[in-house]
Scaffold this motif. Sequence first.
Motif, PDB file in Angstrom:
ATOM      1  N   GLN A 120       0.855  -1.178   0.000  1.00  0.00           N
ATOM      2  CA  GLN A 120       0.000   0.000   0.000  1.00  0.00           C
ATOM      3  C   GLN A 120       0.894   1.232   0.000  1.00  0.00           C
ATOM      4  N   VAL A 121       0.894   1.958  -1.110  1.00  0.00           N
ATOM      5  CA  VAL A 121       1.783   3.106  -1.271  1.00  0.00           C
ATOM      6  C   VAL A 121       1.006   4.418  -1.328  1.00  0.00           C
ATOM      7  N   PHE A 122      -0.013   4.470  -2.171  1.00  0.00           N
ATOM      8  CA  PHE A 122      -0.741   5.722  -2.412  1.00  0.00           C
ATOM      9  C   PHE A 122      -2.024   5.839  -1.592  1.00  0.00           C
ATOM     10  N   ASP A 123      -2.586   4.731  -1.182  1.00  0.00           N
ATOM     11  CA  ASP A 123      -3.864   4.740  -0.466  1.00  0.00           C
ATOM     12  C   ASP A 123      -3.639   5.017   1.014  1.00  0.00           C
ATOM     13  N   THR A 124      -3.372   6.272   1.329  1.00  0.00           N
ATOM     14  CA  THR A 124      -3.165   6.713   2.706  1.00  0.00           C
ATOM     15  C   THR A 124      -4.160   7.826   3.019  1.00  0.00           C
ATOM     16  N   PRO A 125      -4.439   8.096   4.290  1.00  0.00           N
ATOM     17  CA  PRO A 125      -5.465   9.080   4.642  1.00  0.00           C
ATOM     18  C   PRO A 125      -5.237  10.449   3.998  1.00  0.00           C
ATOM     19  N   GLY A 126      -6.259  10.930   3.299  1.00  0.00           N
ATOM     20  CA  GLY A 126      -6.213  12.257   2.704  1.00  0.00           C
ATOM     21  C   GLY A 126      -5.446  12.356   1.405  1.00  0.00           C
ATOM     22  N   ALA A 127      -4.865  11.261   0.908  1.00  0.00           N
ATOM     23  CA  ALA A 127      -4.064  11.318  -0.313  1.00  0.00           C
ATOM     24  C   ALA A 127      -4.930  11.702  -1.513  1.00  0.00           C
ATOM     25  N   ALA A 128      -4.372  12.513  -2.403  1.00  0.00           N
ATOM     26  CA  ALA A 128      -5.122  13.055  -3.538  1.00  0.00           C
ATOM     27  C   ALA A 128      -5.682  11.956  -4.425  1.00  0.00           C
ATOM     28  N   GLN A 129      -6.922  12.147  -4.865  1.00  0.00           N
ATOM     29  CA  GLN A 129      -7.580  11.179  -5.732  1.00  0.00           C
ATOM     30  C   GLN A 129      -8.812  11.799  -6.372  1.00  0.00           C
ATOM     31  N   PHE A 130      -9.231  11.181  -7.459  1.00  0.00           N
ATOM     32  CA  PHE A 130     -10.523  11.466  -8.070  1.00  0.00           C
ATOM     33  C   PHE A 130     -11.287  10.161  -8.101  1.00  0.00           C
ATOM     34  N   THR A 131     -12.490  10.152  -7.544  1.00  0.00           N
ATOM     35  CA  THR A 131     -13.302   8.933  -7.479  1.00  0.00           C
ATOM     36  C   THR A 131     -14.640   9.180  -8.148  1.00  0.00           C
ATOM     37  N   THR A 132     -15.065   8.233  -8.972  1.00  0.00           N
ATOM     38  CA  THR A 132     -16.346   8.347  -9.650  1.00  0.00           C
ATOM     39  C   THR A 132     -16.961   6.957  -9.799  1.00  0.00           C
ATOM     40  N   ALA A 133     -18.219   6.928 -10.220  1.00  0.00           N
ATOM     41  CA  ALA A 133     -18.932   5.668 -10.437  1.00  0.00           C
ATOM     42  C   ALA A 133     -19.421   5.629 -11.879  1.00  0.00           C
ATOM     43  N   LEU A 134     -19.059   4.577 -12.591  1.00  0.00           N
ATOM     44  CA  LEU A 134     -19.496   4.390 -13.970  1.00  0.00           C
ATOM     45  C   LEU A 134     -20.593   3.330 -14.018  1.00  0.00           C
ATOM     46  N   ASP A 135     -21.592   3.535 -14.872  1.00  0.00           N
ATOM     47  CA  ASP A 135     -22.637   2.529 -15.084  1.00  0.00           C
ATOM     48  C   ASP A 135     -22.282   1.744 -16.343  1.00  0.00           C
ATOM     49  N   LEU A 136     -21.766   0.554 -16.147  1.00  0.00           N
ATOM     50  CA  LEU A 136     -21.340  -0.275 -17.280  1.00  0.00           C
ATOM     51  C   LEU A 136     -22.263  -1.479 -17.426  1.00  0.00           C
ATOM     52  N   ASP A 137     -22.691  -1.768 -18.659  1.00  0.00           N
ATOM     53  CA  ASP A 137     -23.541  -2.925 -18.895  1.00  0.00           C
ATOM     54  C   ASP A 137     -22.816  -4.014 -19.672  1.00  0.00           C
ATOM     55  N   ARG A 138     -21.524  -3.798 -19.934  1.00  0.00           N
ATOM     56  CA  ARG A 138     -20.729  -4.787 -20.674  1.00  0.00           C
ATOM     57  C   ARG A 138     -19.257  -4.464 -20.427  1.00  0.00           C
ATOM     58  N   PRO A 139     -18.359  -5.406 -20.685  1.00  0.00           N
ATOM     59  CA  PRO A 139     -16.930  -5.074 -20.627  1.00  0.00           C
ATOM     60  C   PRO A 139     -16.635  -3.912 -21.579  1.00  0.00           C
ATOM     61  N   THR A 140     -15.984  -2.889 -21.090  1.00  0.00           N
ATOM     62  CA  THR A 140     -15.820  -1.652 -21.852  1.00  0.00           C
ATOM     63  C   THR A 140     -14.370  -1.185 -21.821  1.00  0.00           C
ATOM     64  N   TRP A 141     -13.823  -0.893 -22.992  1.00  0.00           N
ATOM     65  CA  TRP A 141     -12.515  -0.266 -23.048  1.00  0.00           C
ATOM     66  C   TRP A 141     -12.689   1.217 -22.729  1.00  0.00           C
ATOM     67  N   VAL A 142     -11.987   1.693 -21.707  1.00  0.00           N
ATOM     68  CA  VAL A 142     -12.083   3.095 -21.330  1.00  0.00           C
ATOM     69  C   VAL A 142     -10.695   3.743 -21.436  1.00  0.00           C
ATOM     70  N   ARG A 143     -10.699   5.028 -21.751  1.00  0.00           N
ATOM     71  CA  ARG A 143      -9.467   5.822 -21.792  1.00  0.00           C
ATOM     72  C   ARG A 143      -9.515   6.849 -20.670  1.00  0.00           C
ATOM     73  N   VAL A 144      -8.525   6.821 -19.813  1.00  0.00           N
ATOM     74  CA  VAL A 144      -8.451   7.741 -18.683  1.00  0.00           C
ATOM     75  C   VAL A 144      -7.347   8.757 -18.960  1.00  0.00           C
TER      76      VAL A 144
END
Length: 208
Positions: free
Chosen positions: A86-110
């Motif tokens: 566990q390196v980055f998942d520490t209290p208060g560490a910067a992140q962007f979190t969202t929820a995607l509604d997927l109905d099939r395996p999907t190739w996504v570009r971040v």
Amino acid sequence: MRRLLPVIAVLLIGVATSASLARAETTNVTVRVLAHDAKLIGDLSGGAEVSIYDAESGEPLARGTAWGKTGDTKKIIVQPRERGAQVFDTPGAAQFTTALDLDRPTWVRVEALAPVGFTGTPARASRTLLMLPGHDIQGEGLVLELHGLIVRILSPTMETPLEPGATIAVEAGVKLLCTCPIEPGGLWDADQYQVNAQLLRRGELVSD
């Protein structure tokens, strides 16, 4: 028997569509943006813009900003890393979190762009991956690494008088994208960095 074939085909399509809709699941994604050889990009840099697209259609799926602290210096920079640590998942560490509604395996570009809070050309990075409905990417998250530095011209300023033929002293402040300091003898030792400046006029090199 031949007359039934179109009807059967329609029924099969309907069943496939209903099954696809039934599989739609909320899929949580955490994205972290890392400065190369440094720490996470967050509040001190003005945040990092994160965009998520359907890689095949180009449809935007989510957009937001990674906020938070730069993370644990010892875990990110000092200590040797082991697989699964566990390196980055520490209290208060910067992140962007969202929820995607997927109905099939999907190739996504971040995609990530930072730093938002400083002028100049921001750094960019992207990654394409296959996401499965209901299979969250959280904890350490998906980490995008950006290369570059924050450079601020301190002198001359717009108010500095300029005379033809005069020698002008140029002073700049240079930081890592996470705003971590580059200083003599520091964790990011200024003596290990080389800084070059170029003067351009209408795209032509005048001096370096």
